[in-house]
Design a protein around this motif. Structure first.
Motif: not given
Length: 81
Positions: A1-26
């Motif tokens: 499972m991938r880990t993102y720091n807070m700043h990176e997660a805020k910057t790419h939140l929309s993409r990361l949420v789409r990936e989590a919905v598709a079954g790729d949690p982080f």
């Protein structure tokens, strides 16, 4: 499972949420310390995941299980002696 720091997660939140919905949690971390795990709401609850031992009572393991095939294994490693 991938880990993102807070700043990176805020910057790419929309993409990361789409990936989590598709079954790729982080995981989101701060200073390298994991804080939260983001998973889809549709992900199975931990209780629904089968655990080790689910075949208990349905199969049997022979008493000599850990010595089965020992002769063949030794022959193989000794080069067919």
């Amino acid at each position: 499972m991938r880990t993102y720091n807070m700043h990176e997660a805020k910057t790419h939140l929309s993409r990361l949420v789409r990936e989590a919905v598709a079954g790729d949690p982080f995981v989101i971390a701060r200073s390298g310390k994991p804080l939260v795990k983001v998973v889809s709401v549709e992900a199975p609850e931990p209780e629904a995941v089968q655990r080790t031992g689910f075949m208990r009572g349905r199969i049997s393991v022979p008493d000599d299980f850990d010595t089965m095939g020992a002769e063949e294994i030794l022959t193989t490693f000794r080069g067919g002696e």
